[in-house]
Enzyme design. Structure first.
Site, PDB file in Angstrom:
ATOM      1  N   TYR A 294      32.493  55.095  31.208  1.00 53.73           N
ATOM      2  CA  TYR A 294      31.317  54.745  30.419  1.00 53.73           C
ATOM      3  C   TYR A 294      31.729  54.135  29.079  1.00 53.73           C
ATOM      4  CZ  TYR A 294      26.305  55.087  29.448  1.00 53.73           C
ATOM      5  OH  TYR A 294      24.982  54.800  29.196  1.00 53.73           O
TER       6      TYR A 294
ATOM      7  N   LYS B 134      25.395  54.672  22.936  1.00 49.23           N
ATOM      8  CA  LYS B 134      24.273  55.572  23.212  1.00 49.23           C
ATOM      9  C   LYS B 134      24.230  56.723  22.213  1.00 49.23           C
ATOM     10  CE  LYS B 134      22.401  53.636  26.905  1.00 49.23           C
ATOM     11  NZ  LYS B 134      21.026  53.067  26.876  1.00 49.23           N
TER      12      LYS B 134
END
Length: 259
Positions: A156, A163
């Protein structure tokens, strides 16, 4: 009468019928909201136009590159001219260069880092600053995150950092906009098979891991995420702001998987 009858919303981030943004848009529409749709570029214009028209042939479909202040201002001007105000906004926008997702995080370039943070996190701030003046009767702003903002999820990478910034921005925006009765919240959804998710290496393994470890022993559905988006947009969540709502079948509460 639906939960969102006579409400006006704008949706950023629909790419196709498998988009999380589309699942929330459908839930909002079914609850009575009138919706405008913003799309990033000409490549997806026809698809977004077709989907928007399937809900309401009068829905505005507006080109908006969230890295352009001019495009953002035009998008909200168009909505204001259409309906005379705004009640709801969905931010479902994220981007990182492919190499930043394929290579180890330590190899992230300055260019990739800046791009991910600008598009995935700062865009919420930029959009909220233009949405808020139109929310004269209060409103609800919702964005989308993932558990990789809180814990390391292999592959990720820089998107997890972006995020994290997005979730922190939700809290600060909630504080700034709360006096105007504008709520700002985030849905941290479990993995679903979207166009964006397929760009993450090992995504199938991620799905399998979530299903195995989560207390409900399955993955979340798009319809369930849409229902959560409807809740946060409605008066049922009138005292909820600055929150990250995990809609992930309980995966985020687990410290380890079953034997």
């Amino acid at each position: 009468m639906g939960f969102l009858e006579n409400k006006t919303g704008i949706i950023f981030g629909v790419a196709n019928e498998r988009s999380i943004a589309w699942s929330i848009a459908k839930a909002w529409h079914q609850a009575g909201a009138r919706l405008a749709f913003a799309y990033q570029g000409d490549r997806i214009k026809d698809k977004v136009t077709s989907l928007a028209g399937s809900l309401d042939k009068d829905s505005p479909v507006i080109k908006c590159d969230v890295s352009s202040d001019e495009d953002i201002a035009n998008a909200f001007k168009t909505v204001d001219q259409w309906r005379g105000g705004l009640d709801l906004m969905l931010h479902s926008v994220a981007f990182a260069p492919r190499e930043a997702l394929e290579n180890p995080f330590v190899q992230t370039t300055r260019r990739a880092f800046n791009a991910a943070l600008e598009i995935s996190a700062f865009s919420l701030v930029a959009l909220a600053s233009q949405a808020a003046p139109l929310m004269n009767n209060g409103g609800s702003i919702i964005t989308l995150s993932y558990y990789g903002a809180e814990k390391v999820i292999p592959n990720y990478n820089v998107m997890g950092v972006a995020k994290s910034a997005l979730e922190s921005s939700v809290r600060y925006l909630a504080y700034d906009l709360g006096p105007n009765n504008i709520r700002v919240n985030c849905i941290s959804a479990g993995p679903v098979n979207t166009l964006a998710a397929r760009g993450i290496a090992g995504f199938t393994k991620m799905l399998n891991t979530h299903e195995r470890i989560s207390p409900l022993q399955r993955n979340v559905t798009l319809e369930e995420i849409g229902a959560a988006g409807l809740f946060l947009a409605s008066d049922a969540a009138s005292a909820v702001t600055g929150q990250v709502l995990h809609v992930d079948c309980g995966y985020s509460v687990m410290g380890t998987g079953p034997d």
